[in-house]
Design a protein around this motif. Structure first.
Motif, PDB file in Angstrom:
ATOM      1  N   TRP A 297       0.877  -1.622   0.269  1.00 51.69           N
ATOM      2  CA  TRP A 297      -0.133   0.421   0.287  1.00 51.69           C
ATOM      3  C   TRP A 297       0.555   1.149  -0.079  1.00 51.69           C
ATOM      4  O   TRP A 297       1.997   1.545   0.723  1.00 51.69           O
ATOM      5  CB  TRP A 297      -0.465   0.119   0.757  1.00 51.69           C
ATOM      6  N   ASP A 298      -0.005   2.265  -0.965  1.00 56.77           N
ATOM      7  CA  ASP A 298       0.444   3.421  -0.372  1.00 56.77           C
ATOM      8  C   ASP A 298      -0.555   4.458   0.839  1.00 56.77           C
ATOM      9  O   ASP A 298      -1.617   4.587   0.326  1.00 56.77           O
ATOM     10  CB  ASP A 298       1.030   4.442  -1.231  1.00 56.77           C
ATOM     11  N   HIS A 299       0.060   4.489   2.283  1.00 60.33           N
ATOM     12  CA  HIS A 299      -0.781   4.679   2.943  1.00 60.33           C
ATOM     13  C   HIS A 299      -1.000   6.710   2.512  1.00 60.33           C
ATOM     14  O   HIS A 299      -2.262   6.593   3.614  1.00 60.33           O
ATOM     15  CB  HIS A 299      -0.324   4.766   4.322  1.00 60.33           C
ATOM     16  N   GLY A 300      -0.222   7.558   1.680  1.00 58.10           N
ATOM     17  CA  GLY A 300      -0.738   8.585   1.672  1.00 58.10           C
ATOM     18  C   GLY A 300      -0.397   9.280   3.301  1.00 58.10           C
ATOM     19  O   GLY A 300       0.549   8.935   3.753  1.00 58.10           O
ATOM     20  N   ALA A 301      -1.630  10.506   3.067  1.00 56.00           N
ATOM     21  CA  ALA A 301      -0.963  11.710   3.978  1.00 56.00           C
ATOM     22  C   ALA A 301      -1.380  11.202   5.123  1.00 56.00           C
ATOM     23  O   ALA A 301      -0.855  11.782   6.581  1.00 56.00           O
ATOM     24  CB  ALA A 301      -1.594  12.940   3.296  1.00 56.00           C
ATOM     25  N   ASN A 302      -2.523  10.722   5.569  1.00 57.89           N
ATOM     26  CA  ASN A 302      -3.119   9.949   7.116  1.00 57.89           C
ATOM     27  C   ASN A 302      -2.426   9.404   7.790  1.00 57.89           C
ATOM     28  O   ASN A 302      -2.545   8.412   8.913  1.00 57.89           O
ATOM     29  CB  ASN A 302      -4.351  10.098   6.905  1.00 57.89           C
ATOM     30  N   ALA A 303      -0.798   8.247   7.047  1.00 53.02           N
ATOM     31  CA  ALA A 303       0.228   7.630   7.704  1.00 53.02           C
ATOM     32  C   ALA A 303       0.573   8.431   9.036  1.00 53.02           C
ATOM     33  O   ALA A 303       1.084   7.252  10.060  1.00 53.02           O
ATOM     34  CB  ALA A 303       1.312   7.103   6.826  1.00 53.02           C
ATOM     35  N   ALA A 304       0.474   9.267   8.324  1.00 55.40           N
ATOM     36  CA  ALA A 304       1.207  10.272  10.113  1.00 55.40           C
ATOM     37  C   ALA A 304       0.313   9.923  11.448  1.00 55.40           C
ATOM     38  O   ALA A 304       1.236  10.825  12.911  1.00 55.40           O
ATOM     39  CB  ALA A 304       2.143  11.308  10.371  1.00 55.40           C
ATOM     40  N   TYR A 305      -0.678   9.333  11.266  1.00 56.06           N
ATOM     41  CA  TYR A 305      -1.786   9.537  12.424  1.00 56.06           C
ATOM     42  C   TYR A 305      -1.670   8.663  13.618  1.00 56.06           C
ATOM     43  O   TYR A 305      -0.821   7.636  13.283  1.00 56.06           O
ATOM     44  CB  TYR A 305      -3.200   9.705  12.467  1.00 56.06           C
ATOM     45  N   ASP A 306      -1.226   9.205  14.500  1.00 55.28           N
ATOM     46  CA  ASP A 306      -0.741   8.299  15.862  1.00 55.28           C
ATOM     47  C   ASP A 306      -1.473   8.533  16.968  1.00 55.28           C
ATOM     48  O   ASP A 306      -1.030  10.049  17.426  1.00 55.28           O
ATOM     49  CB  ASP A 306       0.871   8.096  16.133  1.00 55.28           C
ATOM     50  N   SER A 307      -2.551   7.695  17.863  1.00 59.18           N
ATOM     51  CA  SER A 307      -3.058   7.937  19.091  1.00 59.18           C
ATOM     52  C   SER A 307      -2.563   8.641  20.082  1.00 59.18           C
ATOM     53  O   SER A 307      -2.803   9.692  20.344  1.00 59.18           O
ATOM     54  CB  SER A 307      -3.515   6.908  19.033  1.00 59.18           C
ATOM     55  N   ALA A 308      -1.027   8.470  20.044  1.00 60.13           N
ATOM     56  CA  ALA A 308      -0.377   8.434  21.461  1.00 60.13           C
ATOM     57  C   ALA A 308       0.179   9.765  21.365  1.00 60.13           C
ATOM     58  O   ALA A 308      -0.386  11.230  21.878  1.00 60.13           O
ATOM     59  CB  ALA A 308       1.095   7.771  21.553  1.00 60.13           C
ATOM     60  N   SER A 309       0.548  10.553  20.648  1.00 62.84           N
ATOM     61  CA  SER A 309       0.865  11.634  20.153  1.00 62.84           C
ATOM     62  C   SER A 309      -0.408  12.922  19.291  1.00 62.84           C
ATOM     63  O   SER A 309      -0.668  13.689  19.890  1.00 62.84           O
ATOM     64  CB  SER A 309       1.686  11.547  18.186  1.00 62.84           C
ATOM     65  N   TYR A 310      -1.438  12.430  19.380  1.00 64.34           N
ATOM     66  CA  TYR A 310      -2.602  13.218  18.342  1.00 64.34           C
ATOM     67  C   TYR A 310      -3.471  13.645  20.147  1.00 64.34           C
ATOM     68  O   TYR A 310      -3.151  14.299  19.861  1.00 64.34           O
ATOM     69  CB  TYR A 310      -3.665  12.422  17.650  1.00 64.34           C
ATOM     70  N   PRO A 514      -8.007  18.405  13.388  1.00 64.68           N
ATOM     71  CA  PRO A 514      -8.118  18.270  12.765  1.00 64.68           C
ATOM     72  C   PRO A 514      -8.363  16.402  12.271  1.00 64.68           C
ATOM     73  O   PRO A 514      -7.915  15.506  13.608  1.00 64.68           O
ATOM     74  CB  PRO A 514      -6.732  18.117  11.510  1.00 64.68           C
ATOM     75  N   ALA A 515      -9.354  15.915  12.005  1.00 68.27           N
ATOM     76  CA  ALA A 515      -9.805  14.641  11.202  1.00 68.27           C
ATOM     77  C   ALA A 515      -8.621  13.489  10.271  1.00 68.27           C
ATOM     78  O   ALA A 515      -8.258  14.238   9.110  1.00 68.27           O
ATOM     79  CB  ALA A 515     -11.636  14.273  10.929  1.00 68.27           C
ATOM     80  N   HIS A 516      -7.753  12.621  10.960  1.00 69.69           N
ATOM     81  CA  HIS A 516      -7.706  11.963  10.269  1.00 69.69           C
ATOM     82  C   HIS A 516      -7.833  10.456   9.892  1.00 69.69           C
ATOM     83  O   HIS A 516      -7.398   9.023   8.795  1.00 69.69           O
ATOM     84  CB  HIS A 516      -6.032  11.527  11.143  1.00 69.69           C
TER      85      HIS A 516
END
Length: 754
Positions: A297-310, A514-516
């Motif tokens: 897969w090419d995960h795209g822009a939302n691949a940086a989403y991480d629950s802990a940091s968010y 923002p939503a991911h």
């Protein structure tokens, strides 16, 4: 209660309205002021009396009542039709319930927002009243007596003075010759004459459910049907780079692989996520074929989403000023003058719907259009999305509604229906798309993650003089507008804009987030985290003052009154779409459920005896609910919920048995949120897979007693399906503090080791 026999039609396979005989048909568009068109598109032009879409009286006296809402365990097919039957005076043994297809002629068919009864109460009654008026008019003319002397009951019109009666079947033909009166002119019966409404009504679909005859989405079978499972992008916005098609096609039973496009435009809406579909002659073969794809897969822009940091980003957001959405008095000056300030932050993670029945849909496409069978909460949205996906006019799409094995908001989003339609067209054969539990947990629409900060300024006597509430969460509108990141008015109206407070200085601020992932409504929506924060915080104030939490809660709410928008500090109260004049923010009703639940739970005696009990109350969906939870430790030292008391004031209730059942279910649902519920994301992908790592409350965890009391009220109907959920988690968390002296400011409790 008298035993009632009802003939049930599980699905509307018949053309159009699905009514097999000519006769009298009446109906209003659900919740609409004007009459609905004469029949759904495509319905045959039948002789006889047809003036609408909800009620059909055949020449043999059989009454067919259309239920335009979806049945998902809440008993709506056993409730809304009873309103019509009671107003008409029908014998339920001669009534058929017909499930409506998706069609705009029925008005709003979206079975969510706890609106079915509260929006349908008067319109459905008027359907029955209009038909009754026509039948009475015919009988009165024959007997040459005033219509006011005639009464319709038990499927006949009676004239007491002359002791004459005429069965409905004897009146239909002549009623067909009458002009149909304006629905608004038909007088409604006094509520006391509605003999079934408000009682313990039977669940009409229970026999079909317990005998296995009820047809759910995955039960639908069509000749030549194939089954598909889909490998969807693990990250929203992701795309396929490559996959091993040869290995997948080598699996016995696999027929074809179909590439599905991802969402077009910036917002996902109800569009399918895309990916690779494996179509096979069985579910097992399709699942094995999918496992063999080995997709890159090419995960795209939302691949940086991480629950802990968010989580930290959300907490940072509420530590800074946001957009002021509610303001009373001078909060800053009040804090400066306060003798004491209390502050706390709360966090609730993403949640999944986790209905017992994962999404599924069957579609058939031919030259005439597309036909879909699905467990959908919103058949009109399904119809629109299927039409969009196939490039068809909605008139060429038919959506049949099956029973739903739970919905909780997930099944009002029809992406899975569009998937089935696209694959049926690609295969030239009927296709059933089946989501697995893993698909449902990892690729659904998620309840939003939230952080909140609350501050209270207290005077020397301990009374709250200043109240500040900041809330941050990715809003539901982000699913339909990728630029949306500020909570909407409707979302803020779920527990913060409509929260009555006695404090003379109040400020509420909404912070951007923002939503991911795909954000969607889940049972009771933003009330979950708003109630958790507010009711936990009031309990914190009480313990800081070393005061009874019940007395502090009542004090913070203030005296019985109807809080106006001016008092609340808002231009208007969203109020779940209802007129504030009809459904005011009634502090008296909220106080009364608090007083009653603490009375029946023995609140004071329990606290004096050292029992760990917690209290919470909340207004949502125009209903007032208070909960007391009692907790203790089990043999392993883990917190367990021993007993729960719930009192609800939902105004006028049609079906008391279903209302109680919904509140009992809300306790269990709320316990799942409190103890277990947490969807976490790493690298843009959901980490949970199934009930082993996204558990719901098991039978061994359910309290030994759940006490539910529904307040008898003549107020307009409020919601039933959702309002019981919000107070449950804070009541449990407050009880946990009473037991352990550990304050849980985030959920779920099990992840805190409790």
């Amino acid at each position: 209660m008298e035993q009632q026999r009802v003939v049930l039609l599980r699905r509307s396979f018949l053309a159009g309205l699905g009514l097999a005989a000519s006769g009298l048909a009446l109906g209003l568009a659900g919740g609409a002021a004007e009459a609905a068109p004469a029949a759904p598109a495509g319905a045959p032009a039948e002789p006889g009396l047809r003036t609408g879409v909800f009620l059909h009286l055949a020449p043999d006296g059989t009454v067919s009542i259309v239920c335009h809402r979806s049945e998902m365990g809440q008993g709506i097919r056993s409730s809304l039709p009873v309103l019509i039957a009671d107003e008409l005076g029908a014998d339920m043994a001669r009534v058929k319930i017909v499930q409506a297809d998706g069609d705009k002629v029925y008005g709003d068919q979206n079975t969510d927002g706890s609106r079915s009864v509260r929006n349908g109460y008067e319109p459905m009654r008027r359907v029955g009243a209009t038909a009754r008026a026509m039948l009475v008019a015919v009988a009165a003319k024959r007997w040459r007596v005033p219509a006011a002397e005639c009464v319709a009951e038990q499927h006949a019109v009676h004239h007491a003075r002359s002791k004459r009666s005429l069965d409905f079947r004897e009146l239909v033909a002549d009623a067909a010759k009458l002009p149909v009166p304006d629905e608004k002119t038909a007088p409604l019966r006094p509520v006391a004459e509605l003999k079934r409404v408000g009682g313990l009504l039977p669940l009409l679909d229970a026999p079909a459910i317990v005998t296995g005859q009820a047809q759910f989405g995955a039960d639908v079978r069509l000749p030549g049907m194939l089954t598909a499972v889909i490998a969807r992008p693990p990250v929203v916005g992701g795309k396929v780079v490559r996959y091993d098609g040869a290995r997948a096609l080598a699996v016995p039973g696999v027929k074809k692989l179909v590439d599905l496009p991802g969402p077009k435009g910036g917002a996902v809406g109800f569009q399918p996520l895309g990916g690779v579909a494996v179509v096979a002659d069985s579910t097992w073969a399709a699942m094995r074929g999918r496992a063999a794809l080995h997709i890159a897969w090419d995960h795209g822009a939302n691949a940086a989403y991480d629950s802990a940091s968010y989580r930290e980003a959300l907490l940072s957001a509420v530590r800074a000023p946001g957009k002021v959405v509610r303001k009373v008095g001078d909060v800053d000056a009040a804090f400066k003058a306060a003798a004491r300030t209390i502050e706390a932050e709360y966090y609730v993670p993403h949640l999944a719907h986790a209905a017992m029945e994962p999404p599924s849909a069957v579609a058939r496409v031919d030259a005439k259009g597309c036909e879909v069978w699905a467990p959908t909460q919103n058949p009109q949205a399904a119809r629109a999305e299927v039409a969009r996906a196939l490039g068809l006019d909605q008139a060429n799409v038919t959506v049949h509604v099956t029973f739903l094995g739970g919905g909780f908001g997930r099944k009002s989003k029809p992406d899975y229906c569009a998937e089935a339609a696209l694959l049926a067209r690609a295969m030239g054969a009927p296709v059933r798309v089946q989501w697995t539990r893993e698909d449902d947990v990892q690729s659904g629409y998620f309840h939003t993650v939230s952080a909140q900060q609350l501050r209270a300024g207290l005077d020397a006597a301990g009374k709250v003089t200043a109240w500040q509430h900041r809330t941050a969460f990715p809003p539901i509108p982000s699913t339909f507008d990728a630029r949306a990141k500020t909570p909407s008015e409707g979302e803020l109206g779920q527990g913060v804009l409509d929260l009555a407070l006695s404090a003379p200085n109040v400020r509420v601020e909404a912070c951007d987030a923002p939503a991911h992932v795909r954000i969607g409504w889940l049972r009771s929506v933003c009330n979950i985290f708003h109630a958790f924060a507010v009711q936990s915080f009031i309990d914190e104030i009480a313990h800081a003052r070393q005061a009874d939490p019940r007395e502090v809660l009542l004090e913070v709410l203030g005296p019985a009154r109807k809080a106006t928008p001016d008092e609340l500090g808002v231009a208007k109260v969203p109020n779940y779409g209802a007129p504030i004049e009809q459904h005011p923010v009634d502090v008296g009703r909220l106080r009364r459920v608090i007083e009653r639940v603490t009375e029946i739970s023995g609140w004071e005696a329990a606290r004096k005896a050292g029992r760990a009990v917690g209290l919470a109350a909340h207004r949502s969906f125009l209903t007032y609910v208070a909960v007391v939870a009692a907790v203790s430790r089990d043999a392993l030292g883990k917190v367990k919920v021993d007993e729960v008391w719930l009192v609800a004031d939902a105004g006028t209730v049609i079906n008391l048995d279903r209302a109680r059942s919904q509140m009992e279910g809300a306790v269990v649902f709320g316990m799942s949120v409190a103890l277990h519920g947490a969807i976490t994301v790493k690298g843009g992908a959901v980490e949970q897979t199934n009930f082993r790592d996204y558990p719901v409350v098991r039978s061994t965890e359910v309290p030994r007693r759940i006490h539910v009391e529904i307040v008898k009220s003549d107020a307009p109907p409020g919601g039933i399906g959702e309002p019981g959920v919000p107070p449950v988690a804070p009541a449990i968390a407050n009880a946990v503090f009473a037991l352990t002296k550990t304050r849980a400011r985030e959920l779920p409790l099990r992840r805190l080791g409790l």
